[in-house]
Design an enzyme around this catalytic site. Structure first.
Site, PDB file in Angstrom:
ATOM      1  N   HIS A   1       0.827  -1.211   0.000  1.00 17.44           N
ATOM      2  CA  HIS A   1       0.000   0.000   0.000  1.00 17.44           C
ATOM      3  C   HIS A   1       0.861   1.261   0.000  1.00 17.44           C
ATOM      4  O   HIS A   1       0.379   2.332   0.343  1.00 17.44           O
ATOM      5  CB  HIS A   1      -0.925   0.005   1.227  1.00 17.44           C
ATOM      6  CG  HIS A   1      -1.946  -1.093   1.182  1.00 17.44           C
ATOM      7  ND1 HIS A   1      -2.350  -1.791   2.295  1.00 17.44           N
ATOM      8  CD2 HIS A   1      -2.631  -1.634   0.151  1.00 17.44           C
ATOM      9  CE1 HIS A   1      -3.250  -2.710   1.956  1.00 17.44           C
ATOM     10  NE2 HIS A   1      -3.439  -2.635   0.661  1.00 17.44           N
ATOM     11  N   HIS A   2       2.152   1.137  -0.372  1.00 19.17           N
ATOM     12  CA  HIS A   2       3.012   2.336  -0.337  1.00 19.17           C
ATOM     13  C   HIS A   2       2.539   3.358  -1.351  1.00 19.17           C
ATOM     14  O   HIS A   2       2.821   4.537  -1.218  1.00 19.17           O
ATOM     15  CB  HIS A   2       4.483   1.974  -0.565  1.00 19.17           C
ATOM     16  CG  HIS A   2       4.818   1.662  -1.994  1.00 19.17           C
ATOM     17  ND1 HIS A   2       4.433   0.477  -2.600  1.00 19.17           N
ATOM     18  CD2 HIS A   2       5.464   2.372  -2.942  1.00 19.17           C
ATOM     19  CE1 HIS A   2       4.850   0.489  -3.852  1.00 19.17           C
ATOM     20  NE2 HIS A   2       5.478   1.619  -4.095  1.00 19.17           N
TER      21      HIS A   2
ATOM     22  N   LYS B   1       7.467  -4.686 -10.188  1.00 19.29           N
ATOM     23  CA  LYS B   1       7.357  -4.345 -11.618  1.00 19.29           C
ATOM     24  C   LYS B   1       6.957  -2.881 -11.800  1.00 19.29           C
ATOM     25  O   LYS B   1       7.563  -2.157 -12.575  1.00 19.29           O
ATOM     26  CB  LYS B   1       6.268  -5.252 -12.220  1.00 19.29           C
ATOM     27  CG  LYS B   1       6.287  -5.384 -13.690  1.00 19.29           C
ATOM     28  CD  LYS B   1       5.173  -6.320 -14.133  1.00 19.29           C
ATOM     29  CE  LYS B   1       5.301  -7.722 -13.567  1.00 19.29           C
ATOM     30  NZ  LYS B   1       4.201  -8.603 -13.965  1.00 19.29           N
TER      31      LYS B   1
ATOM     32  N   ASP C   1       8.434   2.729 -13.111  1.00 18.10           N
ATOM     33  CA  ASP C   1       7.909   4.015 -12.628  1.00 18.10           C
ATOM     34  C   ASP C   1       6.418   4.201 -12.897  1.00 18.10           C
ATOM     35  O   ASP C   1       5.982   5.252 -13.387  1.00 18.10           O
ATOM     36  CB  ASP C   1       8.692   5.188 -13.252  1.00 18.10           C
ATOM     37  CG  ASP C   1      10.075   5.314 -12.663  1.00 18.10           C
ATOM     38  OD1 ASP C   1      10.225   5.049 -11.449  1.00 18.10           O
ATOM     39  OD2 ASP C   1      11.013   5.647 -13.399  1.00 18.10           O
TER      40      ASP C   1
ATOM     41  N   LYS D   1      -2.902  -8.701  -6.879  1.00 18.32           N
ATOM     42  CA  LYS D   1      -3.235  -9.765  -7.840  1.00 18.32           C
ATOM     43  C   LYS D   1      -4.441 -10.517  -7.341  1.00 18.32           C
ATOM     44  O   LYS D   1      -4.648 -10.642  -6.121  1.00 18.32           O
ATOM     45  CB  LYS D   1      -2.065 -10.743  -7.973  1.00 18.32           C
ATOM     46  CG  LYS D   1      -2.113 -11.532  -9.263  1.00 18.32           C
ATOM     47  CD  LYS D   1      -1.679 -10.662 -10.422  1.00 18.32           C
ATOM     48  CE  LYS D   1      -1.469 -11.409 -11.693  1.00 18.32           C
ATOM     49  NZ  LYS D   1      -0.729 -10.554 -12.652  1.00 18.32           N
TER      50      LYS D   1
ATOM     51  N   SER E   1      -2.026  -0.086 -18.820  1.00 19.14           N
ATOM     52  CA  SER E   1      -3.162  -0.001 -17.886  1.00 19.14           C
ATOM     53  C   SER E   1      -3.111   1.333 -17.144  1.00 19.14           C
ATOM     54  O   SER E   1      -4.142   1.966 -16.876  1.00 19.14           O
ATOM     55  CB  SER E   1      -3.097  -1.132 -16.848  1.00 19.14           C
ATOM     56  OG  SER E   1      -3.716  -2.284 -17.359  1.00 19.14           O
TER      57      SER E   1
END
Ligand code: NAD
Length: 467
Positions: A63-64, A93, A98, A105, A360
Protein backbone atom coordinates in the site's frame (compact mmCIF):
# COMPACT_ATOMS: atom_id res chain seq x y z
CA UNK A 1 5.86 -28.86 -9.50
CA UNK A 2 3.05 -27.52 -7.31
CA UNK A 3 5.30 -27.91 -4.21
CA UNK A 4 7.45 -25.02 -5.45
CA UNK A 5 6.45 -22.10 -3.25
CA UNK A 6 6.16 -19.19 -5.66
CA UNK A 7 6.13 -16.39 -3.05
CA UNK A 8 9.21 -17.92 -1.43
CA UNK A 9 10.96 -17.83 -4.82
CA UNK A 10 10.11 -14.13 -5.22
CA UNK A 11 11.38 -13.41 -1.71
CA UNK A 12 14.63 -15.28 -2.34
CA UNK A 13 15.24 -12.97 -5.29
CA UNK A 14 14.37 -10.00 -3.08
CA UNK A 15 16.86 -11.13 -0.39
CA UNK A 16 19.59 -11.51 -2.96
CA UNK A 17 19.04 -7.91 -4.12
CA UNK A 18 18.73 -6.59 -0.55
CA UNK A 19 22.52 -7.01 -0.17
CA UNK A 20 23.02 -4.18 -2.65
CA UNK A 21 20.80 -1.58 -0.92
CA UNK A 22 21.42 0.46 2.22
CA UNK A 23 18.12 0.03 4.09
CA UNK A 24 17.56 -1.44 7.56
CA UNK A 25 16.20 -4.95 7.86
CA UNK A 26 12.89 -3.70 9.37
CA UNK A 27 12.13 -1.59 6.33
CA UNK A 28 13.11 -4.40 3.97
CA UNK A 29 10.74 -6.74 5.85
CA UNK A 30 7.92 -4.20 5.51
CA UNK A 31 8.49 -3.92 1.75
CA UNK A 32 8.64 -7.69 1.32
CA UNK A 33 5.54 -8.72 3.27
CA UNK A 34 2.12 -8.98 1.65
CA UNK A 35 -0.08 -6.29 3.27
CA UNK A 36 -3.57 -7.82 2.84
CA UNK A 37 -5.04 -11.01 1.40
CA UNK A 38 -8.68 -12.03 1.17
CA UNK A 39 -10.02 -15.50 0.40
CA UNK A 40 -13.56 -15.48 -1.03
CA UNK A 41 -15.88 -18.43 -1.42
CA UNK A 42 -19.24 -18.15 -3.12
CA UNK A 43 -21.75 -20.39 -4.86
CA UNK A 44 -22.08 -20.69 -8.63
CA UNK A 45 -25.38 -21.87 -10.07
CA UNK A 46 -24.29 -23.90 -13.09
CA UNK A 47 -26.27 -24.11 -16.34
CA UNK A 48 -27.46 -27.64 -15.42
CA UNK A 49 -28.90 -26.33 -12.12
CA UNK A 50 -26.19 -27.79 -9.89
CA UNK A 51 -24.30 -25.63 -7.37
CA UNK A 52 -20.52 -25.38 -7.20
CA UNK A 53 -18.42 -23.57 -4.58
CA UNK A 54 -15.97 -21.16 -6.17
CA UNK A 55 -12.71 -20.19 -4.45
CA UNK A 56 -11.11 -16.84 -5.22
CA UNK A 57 -8.36 -14.67 -3.72
CA UNK A 58 -7.22 -11.06 -3.94
CA UNK A 59 -3.88 -10.02 -2.49
CA UNK A 60 -2.73 -6.42 -2.08
CA UNK A 61 0.99 -6.71 -1.59
CA UNK A 62 1.96 -3.10 -0.97
CA UNK A 63 0.00 0.00 0.00
CA UNK A 64 3.01 2.34 -0.34
CA UNK A 65 1.17 3.80 -3.31
CA UNK A 66 -2.55 3.73 -4.10
CA UNK A 67 -4.40 2.36 -5.87
CA UNK A 68 -2.97 -1.12 -5.88
CA UNK A 69 -3.00 -2.74 -9.29
CA UNK A 70 -2.82 -6.23 -10.72
CA UNK A 71 -4.58 -8.72 -12.94
CA UNK A 72 -7.18 -11.34 -12.15
CA UNK A 73 -6.41 -14.83 -13.44
CA UNK A 74 -8.68 -17.80 -13.93
CA UNK A 75 -6.66 -21.00 -13.49
CA UNK A 76 -6.79 -24.24 -11.53
CA UNK A 77 -3.35 -23.43 -10.14
CA UNK A 78 -4.63 -20.36 -8.27
CA UNK A 79 -4.05 -20.39 -4.50
CA UNK A 80 -3.06 -17.94 -1.77
CA UNK A 81 0.67 -18.43 -2.29
CA UNK A 82 0.35 -17.76 -6.03
CA UNK A 83 -1.67 -14.53 -5.73
CA UNK A 84 0.67 -13.21 -3.03
CA UNK A 85 3.72 -13.95 -5.17
CA UNK A 86 2.14 -12.36 -8.23
CA UNK A 87 1.02 -9.33 -6.18
CA UNK A 88 4.58 -8.90 -4.91
CA UNK A 89 5.92 -9.10 -8.46
CA UNK A 90 3.44 -6.35 -9.39
CA UNK A 91 4.83 -4.06 -6.68
CA UNK A 92 8.38 -4.53 -7.96
CA UNK A 93 7.36 -4.34 -11.62
CA UNK A 94 5.46 -1.08 -11.16
CA UNK A 95 8.48 0.40 -9.34
CA UNK A 96 10.93 -0.73 -12.04
CA UNK A 97 8.94 1.03 -14.79
CA UNK A 98 7.91 4.02 -12.63
CA UNK A 99 4.19 3.28 -12.66
CA UNK A 100 2.76 4.80 -9.44
CA UNK A 101 0.79 1.83 -8.06
CA UNK A 102 1.19 -0.69 -5.27
CA UNK A 103 1.09 -4.32 -6.37
CA UNK A 104 -1.99 -6.57 -6.21
CA UNK A 105 -3.23 -9.77 -7.84
CA UNK A 106 -6.39 -11.80 -7.90
CA UNK A 107 -7.31 -15.26 -8.98
CA UNK A 108 -10.27 -17.61 -9.30
CA UNK A 109 -9.53 -21.32 -9.01
CA UNK A 110 -11.29 -22.54 -12.15
CA UNK A 111 -10.38 -23.86 -15.57
CA UNK A 112 -12.19 -21.23 -17.61
CA UNK A 113 -12.39 -23.59 -20.63
CA UNK A 114 -14.79 -25.81 -18.64
CA UNK A 115 -17.46 -23.13 -18.05
CA UNK A 116 -20.03 -21.64 -20.39
CA UNK A 117 -20.01 -17.93 -21.15
CA UNK A 118 -23.05 -17.44 -18.88
CA UNK A 119 -21.34 -19.28 -16.02
CA UNK A 120 -18.17 -17.18 -16.46
CA UNK A 121 -20.31 -14.04 -16.38
CA UNK A 122 -22.00 -15.15 -13.13
CA UNK A 123 -18.62 -15.98 -11.55
CA UNK A 124 -17.10 -12.64 -12.60
CA UNK A 125 -20.06 -10.54 -11.45
CA UNK A 126 -20.30 -12.36 -8.12
CA UNK A 127 -16.55 -11.96 -7.60
CA UNK A 128 -16.94 -8.23 -8.23
CA UNK A 129 -19.71 -7.99 -5.61
CA UNK A 130 -17.42 -9.79 -3.15
CA UNK A 131 -14.58 -7.37 -3.93
CA UNK A 132 -16.91 -4.38 -3.44
CA UNK A 133 -18.24 -5.82 -0.17
CA UNK A 134 -14.72 -6.14 1.23
CA UNK A 135 -13.52 -2.76 -0.13
CA UNK A 136 -11.11 -4.49 -2.50
CA UNK A 137 -11.95 -2.59 -5.70
CA UNK A 138 -12.24 1.04 -6.78
CA UNK A 139 -10.37 3.57 -8.95
CA UNK A 140 -8.51 4.87 -5.90
CA UNK A 141 -8.32 1.57 -3.98
CA UNK A 142 -7.47 -1.46 -6.10
CA UNK A 143 -7.77 -1.77 -9.89
CA UNK A 144 -7.86 -5.23 -11.52
CA UNK A 145 -6.85 -6.03 -15.12
CA UNK A 146 -6.71 -9.10 -17.38
CA UNK A 147 -4.28 -11.93 -16.72
CA UNK A 148 -4.08 -15.64 -17.53
CA UNK A 149 -7.53 -16.89 -18.57
CA UNK A 150 -9.24 -13.48 -18.54
CA UNK A 151 -9.60 -10.66 -21.08
CA UNK A 152 -11.63 -7.61 -22.08
CA UNK A 153 -14.99 -9.41 -21.63
CA UNK A 154 -14.37 -10.20 -17.96
CA UNK A 155 -13.20 -6.61 -17.42
CA UNK A 156 -16.45 -5.33 -18.98
CA UNK A 157 -18.50 -7.47 -16.55
CA UNK A 158 -16.44 -6.17 -13.63
CA UNK A 159 -16.98 -2.55 -14.74
CA UNK A 160 -20.72 -2.98 -15.24
CA UNK A 161 -21.16 -4.63 -11.83
CA UNK A 162 -19.01 -2.01 -10.08
CA UNK A 163 -20.88 0.88 -11.73
CA UNK A 164 -24.25 -0.59 -10.80
CA UNK A 165 -23.24 -0.22 -7.14
CA UNK A 166 -20.93 2.82 -7.39
CA UNK A 167 -22.14 5.13 -10.18
CA UNK A 168 -19.49 7.78 -9.45
CA UNK A 169 -17.81 10.07 -11.98
CA UNK A 170 -14.49 8.19 -11.87
CA UNK A 171 -15.95 4.70 -11.72
CA UNK A 172 -14.59 3.76 -15.18
CA UNK A 173 -11.14 3.70 -13.57
CA UNK A 174 -12.07 0.73 -11.34
CA UNK A 175 -10.65 -1.78 -13.83
CA UNK A 176 -8.36 -1.66 -16.88
CA UNK A 177 -8.08 -3.78 -20.01
CA UNK A 178 -11.69 -2.87 -20.86
CA UNK A 179 -13.12 -2.82 -24.39
CA UNK A 180 -12.51 0.56 -26.10
CA UNK A 181 -16.21 1.49 -26.06
CA UNK A 182 -16.30 1.07 -22.28
CA UNK A 183 -13.37 3.35 -21.47
CA UNK A 184 -10.56 1.06 -22.60
CA UNK A 185 -7.52 2.40 -24.38
CA UNK A 186 -6.18 1.62 -27.82
CA UNK A 187 -3.11 -0.62 -27.49
CA UNK A 188 -3.93 -2.30 -24.13
CA UNK A 189 -4.78 -5.73 -25.54
CA UNK A 190 -1.38 -6.09 -27.20
CA UNK A 191 0.57 -4.04 -24.60
CA UNK A 192 2.30 -6.84 -22.69
CA UNK A 193 3.56 -8.55 -25.85
CA UNK A 194 4.50 -5.20 -27.37
CA UNK A 195 6.50 -4.41 -24.20
CA UNK A 196 8.18 -7.82 -24.40
CA UNK A 197 9.26 -6.93 -27.95
CA UNK A 198 10.66 -3.52 -26.90
CA UNK A 199 12.53 -5.13 -23.98
CA UNK A 200 14.02 -7.98 -26.03
CA UNK A 201 14.99 -5.57 -28.81
CA UNK A 202 16.74 -3.31 -26.30
CA UNK A 203 18.62 -6.26 -24.81
CA UNK A 204 19.73 -7.38 -28.28
CA UNK A 205 20.92 -3.85 -29.03
CA UNK A 206 23.55 -4.04 -26.24
CA UNK A 207 26.52 -4.96 -28.42
CA UNK A 208 28.83 -6.03 -25.57
CA UNK A 209 26.20 -8.26 -23.96
CA UNK A 210 25.47 -9.95 -27.30
CA UNK A 211 29.18 -10.44 -27.93
CA UNK A 212 29.54 -12.16 -24.56
CA UNK A 213 26.74 -14.54 -25.59
CA UNK A 214 28.39 -15.20 -28.96
CA UNK A 215 25.50 -13.48 -30.76
CA UNK A 216 25.41 -10.59 -33.22
CA UNK A 217 24.00 -7.22 -32.14
CA UNK A 218 20.32 -6.59 -32.94
CA UNK A 219 17.16 -8.65 -33.12
CA UNK A 220 17.35 -9.27 -36.83
CA UNK A 221 17.57 -12.96 -37.77
CA UNK A 222 17.53 -14.29 -34.18
CA UNK A 223 15.64 -17.56 -33.75
CA UNK A 224 12.85 -17.61 -31.19
CA UNK A 225 10.76 -20.31 -29.46
CA UNK A 226 7.62 -19.23 -27.59
CA UNK A 227 5.78 -21.21 -24.90
CA UNK A 228 2.10 -20.20 -24.63
CA UNK A 229 0.20 -18.71 -27.55
CA UNK A 230 -2.35 -16.72 -25.56
CA UNK A 231 -2.49 -12.95 -25.27
CA UNK A 232 1.13 -12.40 -24.22
CA UNK A 233 2.67 -15.22 -26.27
CA UNK A 234 0.87 -14.33 -29.50
CA UNK A 235 1.61 -10.61 -29.38
CA UNK A 236 5.23 -11.20 -28.29
CA UNK A 237 5.73 -13.57 -31.23
CA UNK A 238 3.95 -11.22 -33.66
CA UNK A 239 6.04 -8.15 -32.80
CA UNK A 240 9.31 -10.10 -32.54
CA UNK A 241 8.64 -11.49 -36.03
CA UNK A 242 7.79 -8.04 -37.37
CA UNK A 243 11.01 -6.77 -35.75
CA UNK A 244 13.10 -9.22 -37.80
CA UNK A 245 13.28 -12.31 -35.56
CA UNK A 246 12.47 -15.80 -36.82
CA UNK A 247 9.83 -17.67 -34.80
CA UNK A 248 10.80 -21.34 -35.14
CA UNK A 249 8.79 -23.03 -32.38
CA UNK A 250 5.53 -22.52 -30.48
CA UNK A 251 4.32 -24.62 -27.55
CA UNK A 252 0.76 -24.84 -26.21
CA UNK A 253 -0.80 -27.00 -23.48
CA UNK A 254 -2.01 -29.56 -26.05
CA UNK A 255 1.13 -29.86 -28.21
CA UNK A 256 3.82 -27.87 -29.98
CA UNK A 257 4.94 -27.04 -33.51
CA UNK A 258 8.42 -26.46 -34.93
CA UNK A 259 9.89 -25.26 -38.21
CA UNK A 260 13.57 -24.23 -38.36
CA UNK A 261 12.81 -22.05 -41.40
CA UNK A 262 10.24 -20.01 -39.49
CA UNK A 263 6.53 -19.92 -38.65
CA UNK A 264 4.19 -17.22 -39.91
CA UNK A 265 2.65 -16.02 -36.64
CA UNK A 266 -0.43 -14.43 -38.25
CA UNK A 267 -1.18 -17.58 -40.26
CA UNK A 268 -0.77 -19.65 -37.06
CA UNK A 269 -3.12 -17.33 -35.18
CA UNK A 270 -5.74 -17.77 -37.92
CA UNK A 271 -5.23 -21.56 -37.91
CA UNK A 272 -5.70 -21.72 -34.11
CA UNK A 273 -8.87 -19.61 -34.30
CA UNK A 274 -10.29 -21.90 -36.98
CA UNK A 275 -9.30 -25.27 -35.47
CA UNK A 276 -8.98 -24.51 -31.75
CA UNK A 277 -5.35 -25.73 -31.66
CA UNK A 278 -1.93 -24.68 -32.94
CA UNK A 279 -1.19 -28.31 -33.89
CA UNK A 280 -1.76 -29.48 -37.46
CA UNK A 281 -0.40 -26.18 -38.80
CA UNK A 282 0.65 -26.48 -42.42
CA UNK A 283 4.41 -26.55 -42.92
CA UNK A 284 5.44 -27.20 -39.33
CA UNK A 285 6.38 -30.37 -37.49
CA UNK A 286 3.92 -31.44 -34.75
CA UNK A 287 5.50 -32.25 -31.38
CA UNK A 288 3.41 -34.20 -28.89
CA UNK A 289 5.52 -33.50 -25.82
CA UNK A 290 4.85 -29.77 -25.79
CA UNK A 291 7.52 -28.85 -23.25
CA UNK A 292 10.30 -30.54 -25.22
CA UNK A 293 10.19 -27.89 -27.97
CA UNK A 294 11.73 -25.45 -25.48
CA UNK A 295 14.82 -27.66 -25.53
CA UNK A 296 15.48 -27.16 -29.24
CA UNK A 297 18.37 -24.98 -30.45
CA UNK A 298 17.38 -21.28 -30.54
CA UNK A 299 18.75 -17.85 -29.66
CA UNK A 300 15.78 -16.62 -27.61
CA UNK A 301 13.28 -18.61 -25.55
CA UNK A 302 10.10 -16.76 -24.55
CA UNK A 303 8.12 -18.56 -21.82
CA UNK A 304 4.70 -16.86 -21.99
CA UNK A 305 2.36 -19.34 -20.27
CA UNK A 306 2.65 -19.83 -16.51
CA UNK A 307 5.07 -19.96 -13.59
CA UNK A 308 7.59 -22.73 -12.79
CA UNK A 309 7.83 -24.00 -16.36
CA UNK A 310 11.63 -24.10 -16.31
CA UNK A 311 13.06 -25.89 -13.30
CA UNK A 312 16.41 -27.47 -12.52
CA UNK A 313 15.01 -30.65 -14.15
CA UNK A 314 14.68 -29.28 -17.68
CA UNK A 315 17.08 -26.28 -17.50
CA UNK A 316 20.19 -28.34 -18.45
CA UNK A 317 18.47 -29.37 -21.71
CA UNK A 318 17.49 -25.82 -22.68
CA UNK A 319 19.93 -24.32 -25.18
CA UNK A 320 18.66 -20.75 -25.60
CA UNK A 321 21.20 -18.01 -24.90
CA UNK A 322 18.56 -15.44 -24.00
CA UNK A 323 15.48 -16.30 -21.92
CA UNK A 324 12.86 -13.58 -22.08
CA UNK A 325 10.39 -13.99 -19.20
CA UNK A 326 7.10 -12.87 -20.75
CA UNK A 327 5.16 -14.93 -18.18
CA UNK A 328 5.37 -14.28 -14.45
CA UNK A 329 7.84 -16.52 -12.62
CA UNK A 330 8.47 -19.05 -15.41
CA UNK A 331 11.97 -19.95 -14.09
CA UNK A 332 12.64 -21.28 -10.60
CA UNK A 333 15.57 -19.82 -8.71
CA UNK A 334 17.80 -22.89 -9.01
CA UNK A 335 17.18 -22.97 -12.77
CA UNK A 336 17.95 -19.24 -12.90
CA UNK A 337 21.28 -19.89 -11.17
CA UNK A 338 22.05 -22.71 -13.57
CA UNK A 339 21.54 -20.39 -16.59
CA UNK A 340 23.55 -17.65 -14.92
CA UNK A 341 26.51 -20.01 -14.42
CA UNK A 342 26.21 -21.05 -18.05
CA UNK A 343 26.42 -17.36 -19.06
CA UNK A 344 22.87 -17.06 -20.48
CA UNK A 345 21.02 -13.74 -20.31
CA UNK A 346 17.69 -13.79 -18.48
CA UNK A 347 15.48 -10.76 -19.11
CA UNK A 348 13.36 -10.89 -15.94
CA UNK A 349 9.58 -10.85 -15.62
CA UNK A 350 9.57 -7.96 -13.13
CA UNK A 351 10.78 -5.80 -15.99
CA UNK A 352 9.91 -7.57 -19.25
CA UNK A 353 6.15 -8.07 -18.93
CA UNK A 354 5.53 -4.60 -17.45
CA UNK A 355 4.01 -3.37 -20.74
CA UNK A 356 0.55 -4.45 -19.61
CA UNK A 357 0.54 -2.47 -16.38
CA UNK A 358 2.20 0.49 -18.11
CA UNK A 359 -0.63 0.80 -20.63
CA UNK A 360 -3.16 0.00 -17.89
CA UNK A 361 -1.74 3.08 -16.14
CA UNK A 362 -2.37 5.11 -19.30
CA UNK A 363 -5.93 3.72 -19.44
CA UNK A 364 -6.56 4.65 -15.79
CA UNK A 365 -5.21 8.17 -16.44
CA UNK A 366 -7.52 8.46 -19.43
CA UNK A 367 -10.50 7.35 -17.31
CA UNK A 368 -9.74 9.89 -14.59
CA UNK A 369 -9.12 12.72 -17.06
CA UNK A 370 -12.20 11.81 -19.11
CA UNK A 371 -10.46 12.69 -22.37
CA UNK A 372 -8.90 10.52 -25.07
CA UNK A 373 -5.15 11.00 -25.53
CA UNK A 374 -4.51 13.14 -28.63
CA UNK A 375 -8.00 14.66 -28.67
CA UNK A 376 -6.81 18.17 -27.82
CA UNK A 377 -3.61 18.33 -29.85
CA UNK A 378 -3.69 15.96 -32.83
CA UNK A 379 -5.36 18.44 -35.24
CA UNK A 380 -3.38 21.35 -33.86
CA UNK A 381 -0.10 19.52 -34.53
CA UNK A 382 -1.24 18.53 -38.02
CA UNK A 383 -2.28 22.09 -38.92
CA UNK A 384 1.00 23.54 -37.57
CA UNK A 385 3.06 21.02 -39.56
CA UNK A 386 1.00 21.71 -42.70
CA UNK A 387 1.53 25.48 -42.38
CA UNK A 388 5.29 24.97 -41.93
CA UNK A 389 5.54 22.68 -44.96
CA UNK A 390 3.48 25.12 -47.06
CA UNK A 391 5.93 27.89 -46.06
CA UNK A 392 8.86 25.67 -47.18
CA UNK A 393 7.05 24.95 -50.48
CA UNK A 394 6.59 28.71 -51.03
CA UNK A 395 10.28 29.33 -50.28
CA UNK A 396 11.67 26.64 -52.61
CA UNK A 397 8.95 27.13 -55.25
CA UNK A 398 8.10 23.42 -55.43
CA UNK A 399 5.46 21.09 -53.97
CA UNK A 400 5.92 17.99 -51.78
CA UNK A 401 4.38 14.84 -53.31
CA UNK A 402 0.87 14.40 -51.80
CA UNK A 403 1.85 11.09 -50.08
CA UNK A 404 4.95 12.60 -48.45
CA UNK A 405 2.97 15.63 -47.32
CA UNK A 406 0.24 13.55 -45.68
CA UNK A 407 2.87 11.43 -43.84
CA UNK A 408 4.75 14.52 -42.63
CA UNK A 409 1.67 16.24 -41.22
CA UNK A 410 0.34 13.24 -39.27
CA UNK A 411 -0.34 14.22 -35.65
CA UNK A 412 -0.21 11.66 -32.86
CA UNK A 413 -3.43 9.77 -32.15
CA UNK A 414 -4.12 7.69 -29.05
CA UNK A 415 -2.57 4.48 -30.43
CA UNK A 416 0.66 6.21 -31.44
CA UNK A 417 0.91 8.07 -28.13
CA UNK A 418 0.36 4.87 -26.14
CA UNK A 419 2.95 3.04 -28.22
CA UNK A 420 5.45 5.86 -27.83
CA UNK A 421 4.89 6.01 -24.04
CA UNK A 422 5.32 2.24 -23.80
CA UNK A 423 8.49 2.21 -25.93
CA UNK A 424 10.01 5.01 -23.89
CA UNK A 425 9.10 3.25 -20.61
CA UNK A 426 10.63 -0.08 -21.66
CA UNK A 427 13.83 1.46 -23.04
CA UNK A 428 14.36 3.78 -20.07
CA UNK A 429 13.77 1.00 -17.53
CA UNK A 430 16.04 -1.45 -19.39
CA UNK A 431 18.90 1.02 -19.32
CA UNK A 432 18.29 1.78 -15.64
CA UNK A 433 18.49 -1.88 -14.63
CA UNK A 434 21.33 -2.59 -17.06
CA UNK A 435 23.38 0.21 -15.43
CA UNK A 436 22.72 -1.33 -11.97
CA UNK A 437 23.71 -4.74 -13.36
CA UNK A 438 27.00 -3.38 -14.69
CA UNK A 439 27.71 -1.29 -11.57
CA UNK A 440 27.44 -4.26 -9.19
CA UNK A 441 28.36 -7.09 -11.56
CA UNK A 442 25.01 -8.81 -10.92
CA UNK A 443 22.33 -10.34 -13.14
CA UNK A 444 19.42 -8.35 -14.57
CA UNK A 445 16.83 -9.88 -12.23
CA UNK A 446 18.76 -8.88 -9.13
CA UNK A 447 19.35 -5.46 -10.70
CA UNK A 448 15.60 -5.02 -11.30
CA UNK A 449 14.93 -5.92 -7.65
CA UNK A 450 17.59 -3.42 -6.49
CA UNK A 451 15.93 -0.73 -8.61
CA UNK A 452 12.48 -1.62 -7.22
CA UNK A 453 13.56 -1.82 -3.56
CA UNK A 454 15.24 1.59 -3.78
CA UNK A 455 12.13 3.20 -5.29
CA UNK A 456 9.68 1.66 -2.76
CA UNK A 457 11.98 2.37 0.21
CA UNK A 458 12.20 6.05 -0.75
CA UNK A 459 8.41 6.28 -0.43
CA UNK A 460 8.50 4.94 3.14
CA UNK A 461 11.34 7.33 3.97
CA UNK A 462 9.38 10.25 2.53
CA UNK A 463 6.43 9.28 4.72
CA UNK A 464 8.83 9.48 7.66
CA UNK A 465 8.00 5.95 8.70
CA UNK A 466 11.56 4.62 8.51
CA UNK A 467 13.88 7.61 8.83
P1 NAD B 1 -3.65 -16.33 -21.67
O1 NAD B 1 -4.63 -17.10 -20.91
O2 NAD B 1 -4.12 -15.36 -22.68
O3 NAD B 1 -2.61 -17.29 -22.40
C1 NAD B 1 -1.87 -18.30 -21.79
C2 NAD B 1 -1.65 -19.40 -22.83
O4 NAD B 1 -0.76 -20.39 -22.30
C3 NAD B 1 -2.95 -20.11 -23.23
O5 NAD B 1 -3.06 -20.13 -24.62
C4 NAD B 1 -2.77 -21.51 -22.62
O6 NAD B 1 -3.42 -22.52 -23.35
C5 NAD B 1 -1.26 -21.66 -22.68
N1 NAD B 1 -0.75 -22.68 -21.77
C6 NAD B 1 -1.23 -23.08 -20.58
N2 NAD B 1 -0.47 -24.05 -20.05
C7 NAD B 1 0.51 -24.29 -20.95
C8 NAD B 1 1.60 -25.19 -21.00
N3 NAD B 1 1.85 -26.05 -20.01
N4 NAD B 1 2.42 -25.18 -22.08
C9 NAD B 1 2.20 -24.32 -23.10
N5 NAD B 1 1.16 -23.42 -23.11
C10 NAD B 1 0.35 -23.41 -22.05
O7 NAD B 1 -2.74 -15.62 -20.55
P2 NAD B 1 -1.80 -14.37 -20.74
O8 NAD B 1 -2.55 -13.15 -20.37
O9 NAD B 1 -1.13 -14.46 -22.07
O10 NAD B 1 -0.75 -14.63 -19.57
C11 NAD B 1 0.40 -15.46 -19.75
C12 NAD B 1 1.43 -15.11 -18.70
O11 NAD B 1 1.77 -13.70 -18.83
C13 NAD B 1 0.99 -15.29 -17.25
O12 NAD B 1 2.11 -15.66 -16.48
C14 NAD B 1 0.54 -13.89 -16.85
O13 NAD B 1 0.60 -13.68 -15.46
C15 NAD B 1 1.58 -13.06 -17.57
N6 NAD B 1 1.20 -11.67 -17.78
C16 NAD B 1 0.07 -11.34 -18.47
C17 NAD B 1 -0.24 -10.00 -18.68
C18 NAD B 1 -1.43 -9.56 -19.49
O14 NAD B 1 -1.55 -8.35 -19.76
N7 NAD B 1 -2.29 -10.46 -19.95
C19 NAD B 1 0.58 -9.01 -18.14
C20 NAD B 1 1.73 -9.37 -17.44
C21 NAD B 1 2.04 -10.72 -17.28
Amino acid sequence: MSQIKFFEQVNKNFDRAAKYVKYKSGLLEQIKICNTTCHFTFPLRKDDGSIETIHAWRAQHSHHKLPTKGGIRYSLMVNEDEVQALAALMTYKCAVVDVPFGGAKGGVKIDSKKYSRDELERITRRLTFELIKKGFIGPDIDVPAPDYGTGAQEMAWILDTFQAVNPSINSEGCVTGKPIGLGGIRGRTEATGRGVFFGVREACDQGDDMKALGLSKGLDGKSVIVQGFGNVGYYSAKYLMEGGANIIGVAEYDGAIYNAKGIDVEALFKHRNETGSITGFNGAENIKDSKSVMERECDILVPAALENQITIDNAPRIKAKIIAEAANGPITQDAHDFFKDRGALIIPDNYLNAGGVTVSYFEWLRNLSHVRFGRMDQRFEENSARRMLQAIEALVGDKFPVDTLSKLVQGADERKLVDSGLEDTMITAYNEINDIKNEHGIDLRTAAFVSAINKVAIMYEKMGIFP
